[in-house]
Design a protein around this motif. Structure first.
Motif, PDB file in Angstrom:
ATOM      1  N   CYS A1348     -23.105  25.376  43.349  1.00  0.00           N
ATOM      2  CA  CYS A1348     -23.270  24.958  44.717  1.00  0.00           C
ATOM      3  C   CYS A1348     -25.070  24.795  44.620  1.00  0.00           C
ATOM      4  N   LEU A1349     -25.676  25.677  43.809  1.00  0.00           N
ATOM      5  CA  LEU A1349     -27.034  25.510  43.958  1.00  0.00           C
ATOM      6  C   LEU A1349     -27.505  24.247  43.143  1.00  0.00           C
ATOM      7  N   VAL A1350     -26.829  24.209  41.940  1.00  0.00           N
ATOM      8  CA  VAL A1350     -27.116  23.104  41.010  1.00  0.00           C
ATOM      9  C   VAL A1350     -26.840  21.648  41.831  1.00  0.00           C
ATOM     10  N   GLU A1351     -25.847  21.706  42.426  1.00  0.00           N
ATOM     11  CA  GLU A1351     -25.273  20.640  43.246  1.00  0.00           C
ATOM     12  C   GLU A1351     -26.245  20.424  44.316  1.00  0.00           C
ATOM     13  N   SER A1352     -26.807  21.146  44.818  1.00  0.00           N
ATOM     14  CA  SER A1352     -27.825  20.871  46.128  1.00  0.00           C
ATOM     15  C   SER A1352     -29.106  20.683  45.621  1.00  0.00           C
ATOM     16  N   TYR A1353     -29.486  21.594  44.787  1.00  0.00           N
ATOM     17  CA  TYR A1353     -31.115  21.372  44.276  1.00  0.00           C
ATOM     18  C   TYR A1353     -31.290  20.745  43.007  1.00  0.00           C
ATOM     19  N   GLY A1354     -30.360  20.362  42.249  1.00  0.00           N
ATOM     20  CA  GLY A1354     -30.447  19.765  40.982  1.00  0.00           C
ATOM     21  C   GLY A1354     -30.775  20.714  40.077  1.00  0.00           C
ATOM     22  N   MET A1355     -30.931  20.205  38.639  1.00  0.00           N
ATOM     23  CA  MET A1355     -31.150  21.161  37.531  1.00  0.00           C
ATOM     24  C   MET A1355     -32.287  22.072  37.657  1.00  0.00           C
ATOM     25  N   ASN A1356     -33.369  21.547  38.449  1.00  0.00           N
ATOM     26  CA  ASN A1356     -34.499  22.543  38.446  1.00  0.00           C
ATOM     27  C   ASN A1356     -34.248  23.910  38.906  1.00  0.00           C
ATOM     28  N   VAL A1357     -33.272  24.272  39.396  1.00  0.00           N
ATOM     29  CA  VAL A1357     -33.224  25.762  39.857  1.00  0.00           C
ATOM     30  C   VAL A1357     -32.720  26.594  38.789  1.00  0.00           C
ATOM     31  N   CYS A1358     -32.394  25.955  37.547  1.00  0.00           N
ATOM     32  CA  CYS A1358     -31.778  26.699  36.362  1.00  0.00           C
ATOM     33  C   CYS A1358     -32.742  27.617  35.894  1.00  0.00           C
ATOM     34  N   GLN A1359     -32.693  28.719  35.857  1.00  0.00           N
ATOM     35  CA  GLN A1359     -33.921  29.674  35.442  1.00  0.00           C
ATOM     36  C   GLN A1359     -33.350  30.368  34.328  1.00  0.00           C
ATOM     37  N   PRO A1360     -33.889  30.641  33.072  1.00  0.00           N
ATOM     38  CA  PRO A1360     -35.197  30.151  32.945  1.00  0.00           C
ATOM     39  C   PRO A1360     -35.512  28.876  32.514  1.00  0.00           C
ATOM     40  N   THR A1361     -34.420  28.421  31.821  1.00  0.00           N
ATOM     41  CA  THR A1361     -34.282  26.975  31.470  1.00  0.00           C
ATOM     42  C   THR A1361     -32.626  26.665  31.608  1.00  0.00           C
ATOM     43  N   PRO A1362     -32.761  25.351  31.851  1.00  0.00           N
ATOM     44  CA  PRO A1362     -31.255  24.727  31.991  1.00  0.00           C
ATOM     45  C   PRO A1362     -30.461  25.173  30.906  1.00  0.00           C
ATOM     46  N   GLY A1363     -30.958  25.004  29.602  1.00  0.00           N
ATOM     47  CA  GLY A1363     -30.188  25.510  28.648  1.00  0.00           C
ATOM     48  C   GLY A1363     -29.571  26.733  28.309  1.00  0.00           C
ATOM     49  N   LYS A1364     -30.666  27.757  28.709  1.00  0.00           N
ATOM     50  CA  LYS A1364     -30.038  29.117  28.687  1.00  0.00           C
ATOM     51  C   LYS A1364     -29.101  29.346  29.637  1.00  0.00           C
ATOM     52  N   ALA A1365     -29.550  28.950  31.029  1.00  0.00           N
ATOM     53  CA  ALA A1365     -28.545  29.096  32.019  1.00  0.00           C
ATOM     54  C   ALA A1365     -27.139  28.589  31.827  1.00  0.00           C
ATOM     55  N   LEU A1366     -27.093  27.313  31.363  1.00  0.00           N
ATOM     56  CA  LEU A1366     -25.786  26.886  31.061  1.00  0.00           C
ATOM     57  C   LEU A1366     -25.078  27.478  30.031  1.00  0.00           C
ATOM     58  N   LYS A1367     -25.867  28.019  28.856  1.00  0.00           N
ATOM     59  CA  LYS A1367     -25.155  28.925  28.086  1.00  0.00           C
ATOM     60  C   LYS A1367     -24.496  30.024  28.471  1.00  0.00           C
ATOM     61  N   GLU A1368     -25.159  30.617  29.490  1.00  0.00           N
ATOM     62  CA  GLU A1368     -24.629  31.831  30.013  1.00  0.00           C
ATOM     63  C   GLU A1368     -23.302  31.737  30.847  1.00  0.00           C
ATOM     64  N   ILE A1369     -23.324  30.608  31.563  1.00  0.00           N
ATOM     65  CA  ILE A1369     -22.344  30.035  32.468  1.00  0.00           C
ATOM     66  C   ILE A1369     -21.011  29.607  31.459  1.00  0.00           C
ATOM     67  N   ALA A1370     -21.422  29.014  30.413  1.00  0.00           N
ATOM     68  CA  ALA A1370     -20.391  28.526  29.408  1.00  0.00           C
ATOM     69  C   ALA A1370     -19.551  29.609  28.966  1.00  0.00           C
ATOM     70  N   ILE A1371     -20.281  30.794  28.781  1.00  0.00           N
ATOM     71  CA  ILE A1371     -19.623  31.885  28.216  1.00  0.00           C
ATOM     72  C   ILE A1371     -18.357  32.176  29.059  1.00  0.00           C
ATOM     73  N   HIS A1372     -18.533  32.112  30.040  1.00  0.00           N
ATOM     74  CA  HIS A1372     -17.206  32.526  31.219  1.00  0.00           C
ATOM     75  C   HIS A1372     -16.101  31.565  31.202  1.00  0.00           C
ATOM     76  N   ILE A1373     -15.972  30.435  30.299  1.00  0.00           N
ATOM     77  CA  ILE A1373     -15.140  29.529  30.276  1.00  0.00           C
ATOM     78  C   ILE A1373     -13.993  30.273  29.628  1.00  0.00           C
TER      79      ILE A1373
END
Length: 2031
Positions: A1348-1373
């Protein structure tokens, strides 16, 4: 092998879930060790394994499972939290363990189940085991039965509920499996051991052979009562005591247990009820009246057969009972009498309590019939009356029984006495109170003197039984006059008596001090009624320890119950004291002299009667001294007072001697054990002297002392009778005065009102006015205690006197009786007598109305009158009713016996005609009969409730008034007992339901206890919650908390088990809600009374007042304490002084305290706390579970800023106090905003503590408060500090994983609201942390929230960087939990929708399985393009809207933060296909807003009325608002617009024909020039729909073999034709935004490359058309937008691994074409944006990376583009890097510089100066950049709340160092307030440091001045010129250059078309890689910048305030200023 052993390194919990069995085995072993080591049962370690225990027991590998079971057993045994896992683990054991072949597994499984039972989870375990009995696998069934059997054997039938097991037994006996039948037999034997014969009836249906086998087994069982061998945790102390008790009091204990358990399972409960009324012979009522006795016999035999059913269904048996009663009473044939009696017995046994309502009618008839001598008749009648007795209470039938006792017939007397004896056996001390015992004993005492021996014997037996039941002390007072012989006979009978209760009652009699009598009723099943009675009655026993034991019955007036309570408790309570009871025989004068001489000096006795008064005086003085020194035990009181009374005695003439004498009497009474015998010797003398002027006061003092020793009631009665035997009026008036005073001092308890009233009447008739006055004063005092009903006794006095009495009453009105201060004698007085007299007042006191003579009206209720009332003609019925009303009015107060009237009136309640008159009569009846109306509740009261269902309002109101009048007299207990009320509620009549529920909601909160039958109403209450009628639902919801208050949440929740699943969920949610609002039960007595129990005085005085003031006066307020004290029923003499004053004082004090603010604002308090935490002076708020030191620390911190009383509530150990605190905090939220914000850090910390509470109601309340709190904070534009956030958010996130949906929803709502007060980008890491939780629900919810945060506020919310954040999220797949997997996939799909294929690069490498899942999900999401935007519109509007409304506000902090917020607000994207767009209806119109001076906040735009067409939109396609549209335009086009919206929405339809039709309609519009304008504003929307359709064709239609390809070609040609038409109209084409163009180009290029098209006949033609279209798009679109779109598309295509090289090549060809067009379009292009895009491209693809591409085209394309731009713009190109944050991230700047240099070298035409300038500019940049970063950092500090001072200081230092530094650009962007704040701050610092008032020039210059004197500075933000035209540079060279330029005036002439300064201030946060929609959003963030005139087309209408001026204005600066001013005006007008 390496892979196999990887698991070794894993943590234990992960091993336990590993797919390798070895890993799991190792995990379980380690877990077992861990469990054995943990000592603290509440350790947080346990919680880690909560979710795994089920896996432990259900492991698929048998070996591993065994180890898992062992570990689980240890876990359950030791973990505090284990209870939460009960249901899942036990069901796992049942399904996966009980079917295992290994015996060990089964044993462990059973052990686990038993352990759960031990930790108090018996019900849940039993439920699962019973479910297991339905399993198909016989092994599982056998194991379940075995477990139940073991549980029963070990824990006993108290813990294991037998009823559900017995219900399934017959089914188990029928099983085909022998093993199941054998196990069933074993459990049947075990059950029999506990409940004996109660098991027989339910098993009658099983096979006779099996039954016989069972009987044989049962016989073998030992006869002793079984005892549990294992105890629940809460009972484990018993285990220790058990052994001691077995040696000492084992029997008693056993008996107690047994007695408690026997009634628990009652055979009756296990039977099905049979309906018999309908089965009666049709001619029954005729036959029963027949003349032939044979016919009557037939009728009775038919009934006899029916009533043999052991359990009968409730119904209206009134007629049947009436018929049987008639046979018993009047039939001449004795055989039929016996038969009818048997039928009555059957009815009473079958109906039990439900028969109670008929008992009163039948009992007198049966008793009178005992005149028959025939044994069979007598026996039948005895059985009948015994059975009937068990359906009611002795109290209810006592009047009828006592009436028969006076009968002359000896047989009747004998049988009645025997019946009383049998009844007594069923009683206990508590159900046989004094008030009941007294009349029975009086009647029986007559019988023991009867001439007939059988009557005497029966009476002896009855008295003996009473003696056995209640003990000698209670009965002795009534046997005072019985001679010794008879007394012995009674005692002898008493010893023979065998009570129904076994030994218990015996114990009660003999060992009262030691053993309380358990209040259970008889073992016999039928005593259900007594159960409830006894439970509420006080359990006699050492009450001194527990003064709060509840007394008899409900606290209402109900006379009998209250009497019972007071009477019995009174006696019991004096037990300890009665041992010292002084029953003194009267001593002769000689004995007295002897005793006195032993203690008094000899001279004293000799001089007593001396003739010299001085000697007498001296003698008295010695006497006094001797008395003062005497010890209490040695003081012979009677002897001493005899001495004083000795001649001259009270005739003493010398007043001094007399005074002394009276004083000594007082002393003796105070100091000695003064008996009533001694009192009688002196009282006469005292009364004689009370009127004496000199001695009167001493006489009063002595009387008071005696009253204290001998109780006021007795003393007062003696004194009054003596006074009125005298003739001296002075004595009479003074006695009355003394009494008035004494009542105030002692309280009114126990006074004999009857005697007083007659004496007062005599006094009022006295001739002496002083006596009359004193009498009236006494009445006034009595009025305080008795209430208005006192006046009734004096209504016949003379009017003049009555008016005086009224005036006195008037004075007392509204006063509270004073708290008793005396009557607390330390030693007891004659308890026996007290008991005797203490009873009178109970009689009188309980209801003063009862003192009035009650008239017997039964003789007036003739059969003629009854038949009149039942006549068919309504007029005659009316006459009958009028007559009844007349009879009642005349009698005023009536006796309870009213013959047939109830039945007659009941019939009239069904009349439509005269129902109101009947209700009025019933109301009168209640008042006239008083509490005795109780016995008519069941047969008449319930019928009145039925009338509440009447459809007429006035009838319902009358019925309600009648019910209330009844309830006032009877109390609620009678109404709630039995099933009658639940039967009424069951009726589906909405009126009845809502009235009845309303009535219950009013009455239940006032009750302290209710009968258990209340639970029967609950199922119907639940059906009311879902009633069709809204009023019924509302009333049911209102009543819910009050039901819960009495039944408890658990019972209520359990009762939902029978509901349908959907209903169950709804009801449970309501229960949760009700739980939070559940009121506390009315406390027993006031707390003070338990500490200092009002002695006989307050504790017992309420009988008089409570009922009266409730029934007669409506005022309940004045007397709460007495009522409660009465409820206590305690008459131990404790300190009463403060008994009543204390509570009132404290409550007053509390009220005063609570008036102030709850949060005290402490200046800088919060800042100081933060400093303390930073400096580690206090603990940092960081823990897994809150330890005591944290709580203490918080308490200390709060003490200075939270009101003391609130703090006490907040840190109370009871959760209800937390609820109260939260309620108060909610109330004060609005009124104390400052305080709340000042204490916010503490409030949030306190709330985190509440998150660790287990109580749901507190949690719900806390979340409710948080929602309101964050709403308030966002309204106040508050910015959460880091400290507040870090000590709160992590704990809030823990709660997002709660199992209850309702809580999760609330937490998500709070997280949403928090984004308004705390940047989403900072929230992100906290939520990310939450995804690492062990709780899968929490992981899933956190991942969704991230999405929801990404959807509402765009990629700039992803901390520390979008790359790191998405890697973390992807682990949960790859998570094991499905919900988590889905959440992770959805989040990444959301990012994909924003960012396209870039995602794959960001998430890094995934396993094949995960990747395929992700790709599949992305594909699916592409097929449902509209899903995301729609969802978003539903979920996010609130969050976004409020953000946008708050962006310009002040307290948010640094400018940089604001701009990022703006960005967030605008980035409300959802999909590449659908750039989110606010529809026209929701756009802001500044013109409108400005003129509107209303008070509405500007956050909520006014909504335009919807056109209904909009509703039909199947897909919500948000339309970007292209131009600012004037309101005038809106009116013109509103209808057209909605039509266009509708058509466009159809373009994307999945149905080809619909789409073609829509496209044709649009084409028509586009082809006509005059109409094409209508499409304006819909272009993006239309293009989105189009490329969605293109995607649909590409992905779906083309793959569909069934579809005709001609259809597809047709659709393609329509789309392309439409587009070509559109892109020929330049004004419309320019409206297309970047994101949309990017996706359109993507779609068109994909189409050109589609090989499937080429294969079709007309495919080539389609591709040619597309080619043409692409050219049109490139030429006609807004050049900035299309160029930007192509760059992003190229970047995406190069990144995407799936993309073909052909695709990139075509994109580049498009770019080349654009480059060719550049010379013509360069002036219309926004270069800043293009360079930003190139910067981003080069950041993602540095030169090295581009060189690695297979093709060299990308690098060549880029170089060509940059080269062309350089060529066209020259050095100015470097001024267009304004939008780039950090130029060092890419090589763009260096590349441009190189090109510039190269071109200059080539041309050589530039002068040295120019070159120098160019170079210097480049040099400048690096130093400027540093300076700028430094300043940005400083401003960030100033804006943050914590560091603002530090920031200002740094800025001051900086300005001192660089006096020419320019901070204006940083200020200009911020609000006026911020600017003045900074200036003021700098001034203050300067004054502090230098003591001068100098203001730095640079800050003093206003923005306007700057505009006039200095042109817009050159170059980028990093090289902004300063106010004095100088530039800051490190080198001298630069200094020189500046001076030269200034001299030449270069700055002034260099003004060119670069963007104005204002546009450069608030830099948007740019995402690292922009997708089309993201680009769109980065444009959004430039609302304030508003670049050039053409740029309006880029603004998302989310922020475009429809202002027409923007389209034409050429000066963008003017635009911004105008817009700013307007926004300011709007804000100020809204405030």
């Amino acid at each position: 092998m390496g892979d196999d052993s990887e698991w070794v390194k894993l943590p234990v919990d992960q091993k336990c879930e590993h797919k390798l069995w070895k890993a799991r085995l190792s995990g379980y072993e380690e877990a077992l060790k861990i469990f054995q080591k943990i000592k603290d049962e509440k350790s947080p370690e346990w919680s880690k394994f909560l979710g795994l225990i089920k896996k432990f027991v259900t492991d698929s590998n048998a070996v591993v499972q065994l180890k898992g079971l062992e570990a689980a057993l240890v876990y359950v045994e030791n973990a505090h939290v284990a209870g939460k896992t009960t249901a899942e683990v036990v069901s796992g054991v049942v399904s996966k363990v009980f079917n295992q072949p290994k015996a060990k597994a089964k044993e462990l499984g059973i052990e686990i189940c038993l352990m759960y039972i031990e930790i108090e989870k018996g019900e849940a375990v039993q439920e699962e085991l019973l479910k297991g009995l339905d399993n198909k696998n016989p092994k599982i069934i056998v194991a379940c039965i075995e477990t139940l059997r073991k549980a029963l054997s070990e824990f006993g039938s108290k813990i294991i509920l037998l009823k559900p097991i017995i219900k399934v037994l017959p089914k188990l006996f029928e099983s085909r499996e022998k093993a199941v039948r054998d196990e069933a037999k074993l459990i049947a034997v075990e059950i029999y051991r506990w409940i004996r014969d109660a098991l027989r009836p339910p098993l009658q249906s099983i096979n006779s052979v099996q039954l016989k086998e069972l009987e044989e087994e049962w016989v073998k069982l030992p006869t002793g009562a079984p005892k549990p061998s294992r105890f629940l945790r809460s009972q484990q102390e018993l285990e220790a005591k058990l052994e001691q008790q077995q040696s000492a009091g084992g029997d008693a204990e056993g008996g107690g247990d047994d007695g408690d358990e026997v009634p628990q399972i009652d055979a009756y409960e296990l039977l099905e009820a049979v309906e018999i009324l309908s089965k009666l012979p049709k001619d029954f009522y005729d036959k029963i009246e027949a003349k032939k006795w044979q016919e009557r016999k037939e009728a009775l035999e038919a009934v006899e057969v029916l009533v043999k059913n052991p359990k009968l269904e409730a119904g209206d048996y009134a007629d049947l009972v009436k018929a049987l009663k008639k046979v018993v009473g009047k039939d001449t044939n004795v055989m039929l009498v016996a038969l009818a009696a048997k039928c009555l017995t059957g009815l009473a046994v079958g109906l039990r309590k439900k028969f109670g309502q008929y008992a009163g009618h039948v009992v007198p008839t049966i008793l009178e019939k005992f005149k028959e001598k025939k044994p069979q008749v007598v026996q039948a009648l005895q059985e009948a009356i015994d059975a009937i007795f068990l359906t009611t209470t002795l109290q209810n039938i006592s009047e009828d029984v006592l009436a028969v006792m006076d009968n002359k017939n000896p047989t009747i007397k004998q049988q009645t006495s025997l019946f009383i004896a049998r009844s007594f056996r069923h009683c206990t001390a508590s159900t046989l109170p004094k008030s009941l015992l007294k009349p029975f004993c009086a009647a029986l005492l007559k019988h023991i003197n009867d001439s007939a021996p059988e009557v005497r014997d029966a009476a002896f037996e009855a008295l003996g039984t009473a003696l056995k039941v209640v003990g000698e002390k209670a009965v002795n007072p009534f046997l005072a006059d019985v001679d010794k012989l008879k007394l012995d006979k009674i005692k002898e009978c008493s010893e023979k008596v065998e009570l129904v209760h076994g030994k218990k009652a015996g114990l009660a009699a003999d060992k009262k001090e030691f053993k309380p009598v358990p209040g259970r009723a008889a073992a016999s099943g039928a005593t259900g009624d007594k159960d409830t009675k006894d439970i509420s009655a006080p359990k006699p026993g050492p009450l001194k320890k527990a003064p709060a034991t509840k007394p008899g019955g409900p606290p209402k007036k109900g006379k009998p119950a209250a009497l019972g309570g007071a009477g019995s408790t009174g006696t019991k309570n004096k037990k300890g004291l009665e041992t010292k009871e002084i029953v003194e025989p009267e001593l002769s004068i000689e004995v007295c002299e002897e005793k006195a001489s032993a203690v008094l000096p000899a001279t004293c006795i000799q001089l007593l009667d001396s003739s010299n008064w001085k000697e007498r005086l001296a003698c008295m003085e010695e006497f006094q001294k001797a008395v003062e020194l005497m010890d209490r035990t040695e003081m012979p009181c009677q002897a001493l007072v005899r001495m004083l009374a000795k001649k001259p005695g009270w005739k003493e003439t010398n007043f001094q001697v007399m005074q002394m004498k009276l004083h000594i009497v007082a002393l003796i009474a105070q100091k000695g054990n003064f008996s009533k015998t001694s009192a009688q010797i002196v009282l006469d003398g005292l009364v004689d002297k009370i009127g004496d002027v000199k001695c009167g006061n001493n006489a009063k003092e002595a009387m008071t002392a005696i009253a204290e020793a001998c109780m006021l009631p007795w003393t007062a009665e003696q004194v009054m009778s003596m006074a009125f035997l005298q003739k001296n009026p002075k004595n009479q008036s003074e006695t009355l005065n003394w009494l008035s005073n004494a009542i105030k001092e002692f309280g009114f308890s126990g006074l004999n009102v009857k005697a007083f009233i007659s004496n007062v009447k005599t006094a009022l008739a006295a001739t002496n006015p002083a006596v009359r006055t004193s009498a009236i004063t006494l009445l006034g005092v009595m009025y305080l205690y008795v209430g208005p009903s006192l006046r009734m006794f004096f209504e016949d006095e003379k009017p003049a006197l009555l008016s005086q009495i009224d005036a006195e009453f008037e004075k007392m009105q509204g006063q509270n009786p004073p708290a008793p201060t005396r009557g607390i004698s330390k030693h007891s007085t004659s308890g026996t007598d007290e008991g005797e007299d203490g009873d009178e007042p109970d009689d009188g006191g309980n209801d003063v109305v009862d003192l009035l003579p009650r008239t017997e009206i039964s003789d007036k209720i003739t059969s003629e009158l009854v038949s009149k009332i039942g006549d068919k003609n309504w007029k005659i019925r009316k006459e009958g009713l009028d007559e009844v009303a007349g009879i009642i009015n005349e009698a005023k107060f009536i006796q309870p016996n009213i013959g047939e009237l109830p039945t007659a009136l009941k019939g009239r309640l069904n009349d439509s005609n005269k129902i109101l008159q009947t209700l009025n009569i019933l109301q009168q009846l209640a008042v006239a009969m008083g509490p005795n109306i109780k016995q008519h509740v069941k047969n008449l009261g319930i019928s009145i409730i039925t009338v509440l269902g009447d459809s007429k309002n006035n009838v319902r109101a009358a019925a309600l008034a009648t019910v209330n009048a009844w309830a006032e007299q009877t109390g609620m207990k009678e109404w709630l007992e039995g099933e009658d009320l639940s039967e009424e509620l069951k009726k589906e009549n909405p009126f009845l339901r809502q009235e009845l529920l309303g009535w219950l909601a009013e009455k239940l909160p006032t009750l302290r206890s209710t009968p258990t039958d209340l639970i029967l109403c609950v199922p119907h209450l639940y059906s009311c919650l879902e009633d069709r009628n809204g009023d019924v639902r509302k009333k049911a919801q209102d009543a819910l908390p009050f039901f819960m208050m009495h039944l408890g949440y658990e019972k209520m929740a359990k009762a939902t088990g029978k509901l349908k699943p959907t209903s169950k969920d709804q009801v449970l949610a309501m229960l949760e809600k009700a739980k939070a609002n559940m009121p506390a039960k009315p406390t027993a007595p006031a707390k003070a009374t338990s500490k200092s129990v009002g002695g006989s005085a307050p504790a017992k005085f309420q009988p008089a007042s409570a009922p009266v003031e409730d029934s007669v006066s409506g005022t309940v307020e004045p007397k709460p304490d007495p009522k409660k004290a009465k409820a206590l029923g305690v008459s131990s003499k404790a300190k009463t002084a403060q008994g009543k004053k204390v509570p009132s004082k404290t409550s007053l004090k509390e009220d005063e305290d609570k008036s102030g603010p709850i949060f005290i604002v402490v200046p800088n308090g919060k800042e100081q706390r933060m400093k303390d935490e930073k400096g580690l002076k206090v603990l940092k708020w960081n823990f897994t579970t809150p330890r005591d030191e944290y709580i203490e620390q918080l308490k200390t911190q709060m003490s200075s800023c939270v009101a003391k009383w609130l703090q006490d509530e907040m840190f109370h150990s009871d959760f209800q106090h937390h609820n109260k605190a939260l309620a108060v905090m909610v109330d004060h939220l609005e009124s104390e905003k400052e305080g709340v914000i000042g204490c916010l850090d503490l409030i949030l910390k306190w709330l985190t503590l509440r998150f660790f509470d287990t109580n749901t109601s507190v949690l719900m309340k806390a979340l409710e408060y948080l929602k309101l709190l964050f709403t308030l904070l966002s309204e106040e534009e508050y910015h959460l500090t880091e400290n507040e956030a870090s000590s709160f958010i992590p704990y809030l996130i823990l709660k997002v994983g709660e199992p209850k949906d309702v809580i999760r929803k609330d937490v998500r709502a709070i997280l949403n609201r928090m984004c308004l007060v705390y940047p989403a980008s900072k929230m992100f890491p906290f939520i990310m942390e939450g995804t690492k939780s062990k709780n899968s629900k929490q992981r899933a919810e956190c991942l969704e929230e991230l999405g929801c945060l990404v959807e509402s506020y765009g990629m700039n919310v992803c901390q520390p960087t979008p790359g790191k954040a998405l890697k973390e999220i992807a682990i949960h797949i790859g998570d094991r939990d499905n919900a988590v997997r889905n959440a992770a996939l959805n989040t990444i799909v959301t990012v994909y929708n924003v960012h396209g294929d870039q995602v794959f690069k960001l998430i890094g490498t995934l396993s094949e399985k995960d990747m395929s899942m992700l790709e599949e999900r992305i594909k699916r999401s592409a097929k449902r393009p509209s899903a995301a935007p729609v969802k978003q519109v539903e979920e996010k509007p609130q969050r976004t809207q409020s953000i946008s409304s708050n962006t310009n506000m002040l307290r948010k902090g640094p400018a940089e933060d604001m701009s990022s917020r703006l960005n967030q607000a605008r980035s409300m994207s959802g999909h590449p296909e659908a750039a989110q767009m606010v529809r026209r209806e929701f756009q802001l119109d500044l013109d409108e807003i400005e003129n509107d001076n209303g008070t509405v906040r500007c956050e909520m735009p006014e909504l335009v009325q919807h056109k209904l067409d909009d509703i039909f939109e199947p897909v919500l396609i948000p339309e970007p608002k292209i131009r600012a549209v004037s309101p005038h335009f809106d009116d013109m086009h509103s209808n057209t617009a909605s039509t266009i919206n509708f058509i466009i929405s159809q373009v994307a339809s999945g149905d080809i024909n619909t789409s073609i039709q829509a496209l044709t309609q649009i084409d028509e519009v586009l082809r006509q020039e005059d109409k094409a304008e209508a499409m304006s504003g819909h272009i993006d929307q239309f293009l989105i729909a189009t490329f969605m359709q293109l995607r649909l064709i590409y992905n779906t239609h083309m793959a569909d073999e069934k579809l005709e390809k001609d259809e597809i070609i047709k659709l393609y040609s329509c789309i392309i034709g439409n587009m070509i038409s559109l892109f020929q109209i330049e004004s419309l084409a320019r409206e297309a935004s970047t994101g949309v163009l990017k996706d359109l180009m993507h779609g068109l290029i994909t189409l050109m490359l589609d090989s499937r098209i080429e294969d079709l006949e007309e495919g080539q033609q389609v591709i040619r058309s597309v080619n043409l279209l692409v050219v049109k798009v490139l030429e006609k679109s807004d050049q900035t937008n299309i160029l930007s779109a192509l760059l992003v598309l190229l970047q995406d295509s190069l990144l995407a691994t799936a993309s073909s090289p052909k695709f990139s090549e075509l994109v580049m060809k498009c770019l080349w074409r654009m480059v060719r067009l550049l010379p013509d379009t360069i002036n219309s292009i926004n270069l800043d944006r293009i360079l930003l895009d190139i910067h981003i491209f080069m950041k993602v693809f540095p030169k090295e990376k581009l060189k690695q591409c297979k093709s060299e085209f990308p690098i060549r394309t880029l170089k060509t583009l940059l080269h062309t731009l350089c060529k066209l713009k020259g050095p100015k190109i470097l001024d267009h890097l304004t939008m780039i944050d950090n130029k060092n991230e890419s090589e763009l700047e260096a590349h441009l510089c190189r090109m510039m240099k190269h071109s200059m070298d080539q041309t050589g035409s530039k002068s040295d100066k120019e070159t120098e300038k160019g170079a210097s500019r480049i040099d400048e940049k690096s130093s400027k950049a540093k300076v700028n970063d430094f300043l940005a950092e400083i401003f960030k500090k100033i804006g943050s709340k914590e560091n603002t001072k530090e920031g200002l200081a740094e800025l001051y230092e900086y300005k001192k160092k660089y006096s020419d530094a320019d901070i204006e650009p940083f200020l200009k962007n911020s609000s006026q307030f911020f600017q003045s704040y900074v200036e003021r701050g700098l001034r203050v610092i300067e004054m502090e440091r230098e003591g001068k008032g100098r203001i730095p020039i640079s800050t003093g210059i206003s923005p306007q001045m700057e505009v006039t004197c200095v042109p817009t500075p050159t170059s980028t933000v990093s090289s902004i010129g300063n106010t004095n035209g100088e530039e800051v540079g490190p080198s001298v060279y630069l200094e020189r250059l500046k001076i030269l330029r200034q001299r030449c005036g270069l700055d002034n002439t260099k003004q060119d078309d670069r963007p104005p300064l204002t546009s450069l201030l608030s830099k948007p946060a740019v995402p690292t890689v922009a997708s089309s929609t993201d680009m769109l959003h980065s444009k959004l963030s430039q609302l304030r910048e508003s670049r050039e005139q053409h740029q309006h087309s880029d603004l998302d209408s989310n922020q475009t305030h429809s202002s027409g001026t923007m389209t034409t204005s050429s000066s963008s600066t003017a635009n911004i200023d105008d817009l700013k001013k307007r926004l300011e005006r709007i804000k100020s007008s809204r405030k």
